[in-house]
Design an enzyme around this catalytic site. Structure first.
Site, mmCIF file in Angstrom:
data_model
loop_
_atom_site.group_PDB
_atom_site.id
_atom_site.type_symbol
_atom_site.label_atom_id
_atom_site.label_comp_id
_atom_site.label_asym_id
_atom_site.label_seq_id
_atom_site.Cartn_x
_atom_site.Cartn_y
_atom_site.Cartn_z
ATOM 1 N N GLU A 115 68.577 82.426 -59.671
ATOM 2 C CA GLU A 115 69.830 82.576 -59.380
ATOM 3 C C GLU A 115 70.653 81.286 -59.562
ATOM 4 O O GLU A 115 70.384 80.581 -59.061
ATOM 5 C CB GLU A 115 70.335 83.337 -58.389
ATOM 6 C CG GLU A 115 69.757 84.939 -58.364
ATOM 7 C CD GLU A 115 69.908 85.616 -56.862
ATOM 8 O OE1 GLU A 115 71.275 85.263 -56.521
ATOM 9 O OE2 GLU A 115 69.296 86.405 -56.668
ATOM 10 N N CYS A 134 76.030 75.918 -58.601
ATOM 11 C CA CYS A 134 74.893 76.204 -57.563
ATOM 12 C C CYS A 134 73.520 76.464 -58.251
ATOM 13 O O CYS A 134 73.566 77.656 -58.818
ATOM 14 C CB CYS A 134 75.505 77.195 -56.448
ATOM 15 S SG CYS A 134 74.031 77.367 -55.319
ATOM 16 N N CYS A 141 61.277 81.083 -52.038
ATOM 17 C CA CYS A 141 61.030 80.268 -51.407
ATOM 18 C C CYS A 141 60.119 80.204 -50.057
ATOM 19 O O CYS A 141 60.186 81.470 -49.419
ATOM 20 C CB CYS A 141 62.739 79.820 -50.394
ATOM 21 S SG CYS A 141 62.431 77.948 -49.599
ATOM 22 N N CYS A 145 63.505 81.141 -43.982
ATOM 23 C CA CYS A 145 64.911 81.214 -43.049
ATOM 24 C C CYS A 145 65.262 82.659 -42.842
ATOM 25 O O CYS A 145 65.537 83.360 -43.896
ATOM 26 C CB CYS A 145 66.057 80.503 -43.434
ATOM 27 S SG CYS A 145 65.422 78.631 -43.685
ATOM 28 N N CYS A 148 68.407 84.229 -44.730
ATOM 29 C CA CYS A 148 68.507 83.799 -46.004
ATOM 30 C C CYS A 148 67.697 85.015 -47.173
ATOM 31 O O CYS A 148 66.659 85.235 -46.925
ATOM 32 C CB CYS A 148 68.054 82.522 -46.446
ATOM 33 S SG CYS A 148 67.622 82.111 -48.296
ATOM 34 N N GLY A 191 65.268 78.290 -53.386
ATOM 35 C CA GLY A 191 64.263 77.549 -53.255
ATOM 36 C C GLY A 191 64.570 76.160 -52.516
ATOM 37 O O GLY A 191 65.813 75.893 -52.124
ATOM 38 N N CYS A 365 72.432 82.806 -52.245
ATOM 39 C CA CYS A 365 71.319 83.189 -53.485
ATOM 40 C C CYS A 365 70.136 83.873 -52.853
ATOM 41 O O CYS A 365 69.809 83.720 -51.872
ATOM 42 C CB CYS A 365 70.782 81.713 -54.011
ATOM 43 S SG CYS A 365 71.713 81.465 -55.575
HETATM 44 N N1 SAH Z 1 66.635 75.438 -49.366
HETATM 45 C C1 SAH Z 1 67.614 74.588 -49.264
HETATM 46 C C2 SAH Z 1 68.630 74.653 -50.556
HETATM 47 C C3 SAH Z 1 68.991 76.056 -50.766
HETATM 48 S S1 SAH Z 1 69.743 77.085 -49.380
HETATM 49 C C4 SAH Z 1 68.250 74.450 -48.054
HETATM 50 O O1 SAH Z 1 67.963 75.503 -47.048
HETATM 51 O O2 SAH Z 1 69.064 73.678 -47.666
HETATM 52 C C5 SAH Z 1 71.392 76.369 -49.608
HETATM 53 C C6 SAH Z 1 72.208 76.711 -48.451
HETATM 54 O O3 SAH Z 1 72.674 78.158 -48.111
HETATM 55 C C7 SAH Z 1 71.593 76.245 -47.005
HETATM 56 O O4 SAH Z 1 72.524 75.637 -46.358
HETATM 57 C C8 SAH Z 1 71.264 77.980 -46.368
HETATM 58 O O5 SAH Z 1 71.090 77.659 -45.000
HETATM 59 C C9 SAH Z 1 72.354 78.547 -46.834
HETATM 60 N N2 SAH Z 1 72.301 79.941 -46.701
HETATM 61 C C10 SAH Z 1 71.083 80.754 -46.907
HETATM 62 N N3 SAH Z 1 71.485 81.981 -46.626
HETATM 63 C C11 SAH Z 1 72.723 82.200 -46.160
HETATM 64 C C12 SAH Z 1 73.538 83.046 -45.838
HETATM 65 N N4 SAH Z 1 73.083 84.528 -45.677
HETATM 66 N N5 SAH Z 1 74.917 82.826 -45.431
HETATM 67 C C13 SAH Z 1 75.350 81.776 -45.444
HETATM 68 N N6 SAH Z 1 74.619 80.617 -45.949
HETATM 69 C C14 SAH Z 1 73.354 80.907 -46.280
HETATM 70 FE FE1 SF4 Z 2 65.712 78.593 -45.949
HETATM 71 FE FE2 SF4 Z 2 66.765 77.213 -47.964
HETATM 72 FE FE3 SF4 Z 2 64.527 78.490 -48.523
HETATM 73 FE FE4 SF4 Z 2 66.720 79.869 -47.971
HETATM 74 S S1 SF4 Z 2 66.393 78.673 -49.697
HETATM 75 S S2 SF4 Z 2 64.676 80.139 -46.943
HETATM 76 S S3 SF4 Z 2 67.729 78.752 -46.463
HETATM 77 S S4 SF4 Z 2 64.870 76.848 -47.090
#
Ligand code: SAH
Ligand code: SF4
Length: 411
Positions: A115, A134, A141, A145, A148, A191, A365
Site C-alpha cells: 500500500e 507514504c 511486516c 506490533c 498495526c 514493513g 497501512c
Molecule cells: N515499520 C516502521 C514504518 C511503518 S509503520 C515503523 O513501525 O516505524 C509507520 C507508522 O505507523 C509507525 O509509527 C506505526 O507505529 C504507525 N501505525 C501503525 N498502525 C497504526 C494505527 N493503527 N494507528 C496509528 N498509527 C499506526
Molecule cells: Fe510495527 Fe511498523 Fe511493522 Fe506495523 S509496519 S508491525 S508498526 S514495525
C-alpha cells in the site's frame, strides 16, 4: 536545487543481475546507474542513453519502454526483453477526506500486495502546499506490533528497489497530470524499512539523485520501530534524511507488548542510538507515539517518556490510534492526549498532536491488504483480543513479557 547527499551505494538488487525470478524482469527504476551503464556498454550503446532512459523513467510522461521516442527501436526492444518499465502490475486507488487522501493498493508480479498513501496538504498560514507520499518497504511486516494492520498480516517479503521507487513514480505521475508535484516521501507504509535496508538505501539514492527522481533528502523520512544496528549503520553513512522512531512507550514492559522488537533492542538502546544519530547528523529526531486509550496514555507513561527524552534535540508526534480490526483497543480521547503532550512540553520536549488522515479507508497501512486477505476465524480473533488485554494489563503493573522475539526479526 537538489543535491545527492548519500554516498554512492554500489549495490545491485540481486534480481538486477540474476536469471529468471518469480518477480519477472527487474524494474528499470531500481537499476543502479553502474548496472545500466554496463548493460548499455555490452550492447555498444553510447553512455548518453542512460540519461535518456532515466529521463523517461522518472519524467512521468511516458507509460512504457516502447514509448521512449528518444531511443532507437532496437534498443527499446532489447530493454523490453530484459527489464520492466513498471513493477506495479495493478493498482486500486481509493480517494477520501474530500480528495485530500488517496490510498493505493498495489499488486506486484508475484501477487504480493503493498500500500501507499498520498496525502495533500493545502497551502495555509504561510505554509506551502505539500503532497506527501507514504510508501511501503516490505509486503507485510515481521515485527508484529499488535495495533498495526500490517503487523497482523505477518511478513510477506522484502520489496525490490524498483518496487519501492515505483510507488513514488505512480503517485508522481498522478500529481504531474494535475499540474502538481510530490514534495515529501515518508517510509511509513507497510514493513520495517531498516529490515530491508540495502534496498531502501538504493531506493532513496534513486529518489534523491538529481538525474533520476531528484527529491531533496531533507524531504525524505524513514520510520523505524527500533532496529538498533540499522540506525547505527545509517549514522555511519551520515545521510541527511529524517529519521523517525516509533516509540509508543518509554517503559520496557509496555513497549515489549506494543513493539515486540523491544525484546531484542530495549527502549534505552533505541533512544541511545537515535540520540547518537541526532548528534552525528545534526538533525532533530522525530518520535512517533500511537496513542491507545488506557494502554500507553497514562500519567505514568507520559512521565516516563518525559524522563527518557529530557534534554534531547527531539520532536514527539502524538497520533491517535487509527481504528484497526481485531484489537481490543481504541484511540485515546483528545483531552488525554493533550494532557500527555503537556507533560512532555513541561519537560522541554517539543510535541505535536497529529490528526489521522484517511481513517475511513484505513490510512494506517495494511488495512486494504487485510481486507483482501479476508476475515480470520472468530475464535482466533477472540483469542488475540484477550491475549492483548492480558499482556497490556500486565505491562501496566510493570511486568516484562516473556514471549519470544518474533521469527525473522533482526537475525
Ligand atoms: N515499520 C516502521 C514504518 C511503518 S509503520 C515503523 O513501525 O516505524 C509507520 C507508522 O505507523 C509507525 O509509527 C506505526 O507505529 C504507525 N501505525 C501503525 N498502525 C497504526 C494505527 N493503527 N494507528 C496509528 N498509527 C499506526
Ligand atoms: Fe510495527 Fe511498523 Fe511493522 Fe506495523 S509496519 S508491525 S508498526 S514495525
Amino acid at each position: 536545487m537538489t543535491r545527492s547527499v548519500l554516498p554512492a551505494i554500489a549495490l545491485a538488487d540481486a534480481s538486477a543481475t540474476a536469471g529468471p525470478s518469480p518477480l519477472g524482469r527487474p524494474g528499470l527504476s531500481g537499476l543502479p546507474p553502474n548496472v545500466l551503464a554496463a548493460w548499455l556498454a555490452d550492447r555498444g550503446e553510447p553512455s548518453y542513453r542512460a540519461r535518456q532512459i532515466a529521463d523517461a523513467v522518472f519524467g512521468g510522461t511516458v507509460a512504457s519502454i516502447e514509448e521512449i521516442a528518444t531511443l532507437p527501436v532496437g534498443l527499446r526492444r532489447a530493454l523490453t526483453a530484459d527489464f520492466r518499465f513498471d513493477t506495479l502490475v495493478d493498482t486500486d486507488v481509493r480517494v477520501t477526506d474530500e480528495g485530500l487522501t488517496e490510498k493505493a493498493l498495489h499488486t506486484l508480479a508475484d501477487g504480493a500486495l503493498i500500500e501507499s498513501v498520498l496525502m495533500h496538504y493545502p497551502q495555509r498560514r504561510g505554509a506551502r502546499e505539500r503532497h506527501t507520499l507514504c510508501i511501503s518497504s516490505q509486503s507485510g511486516c515481521a515485527v508484529g506490533c499488535p495495533f498495526c494492520a500490517t503487523g497482523e498480516l505477518g511478513f510477506g517479503r522484502d520489496l525490490q528497489t524498483a518496487e519501492i521507487v515505483d510507488q513514488v513514480r505512480f503517485s508522481s505521475r498522478r500529481l504531474i497530470a494535475s499540474g502538481r508535484r510530490l514534495t515529501n516521501i515518508v517510509f511509513m507504509g507497510m514493513g520495517e524499512p531498516l529490515l530491508n535496508l540495502d534496498r531502501v538505501l538504493a531506493a532513496i539514492e534513486a529518489l534523491n539523485d538529481p538525474h533520476r527522481f531528484g527529491l531533496g533528502a531533507r524531504h525524505i523520512t524513514v520510520s523505524t520501530s527500533g532496529v538498533v544496528p540499522g540506525i547505527r549503520r545509517l549514522t555511519a553513512l551520515g545521510p541527511q534524511f529524517t529519521l523517525a522512531i516509533s516509540l509508543h512507550a518509554a517503559r520496557d514492559p509496555l513497549r515489549d507488548v506494543l513493539v515486540p522488537l523491544n525484546r531484542r533492542w530495549p527502549v534505552a538502546e533505541v533512544v541511545a542510538a537515535a540520540r547518537d544519530h541526532g548528534r552525528a547528523t545534526g538533525r532533530r529526531i522525530s518520535y512517533e507515539v500511537t496513542m491507545i486509550s488506557g494502554v500507553n496514555d497514562t500519567d505514568l507513561d507520559a512521565q516516563a517518556m518525559a524522563d527518557l527524552l529530557r534534554g534531547d534535540h527531539a520532536h514527539v508526534n502524538l497520533i491517535p490510534m487509527n481504528p484497526v480490526a481485531h484489537t481490543p483497543w481504541t484511540a485515546s480521547p483528545m483531552p488525554v492526549i493533550e494532557r500527555f503532550a503537556a507533560t512532555l512540553e513541561a519537560a522541554g520536549i517539543q510535541t505535536t498532536i497529529r490528526r489521522n488522515r484517511g481513517q475511513e479507508v484505513g490510512a494506517a497501512c495494511g488495512q486494504l491488504a487485510a481486507e483482501r486477505a479476508g476475515e480470520p476465524p472468530a475464535p482466533a480473533v477472540a483469542r488475540r483480543r484477550s491475549r492483548l488485554i492480558a499482556e497490556s494489563a500486565a505491562a501496566l503493573l510493570g511486568e516484562r513479557s516473556h514471549e519470544p522475539v518474533p521469527a525473522g526479526v533482526g537475525d
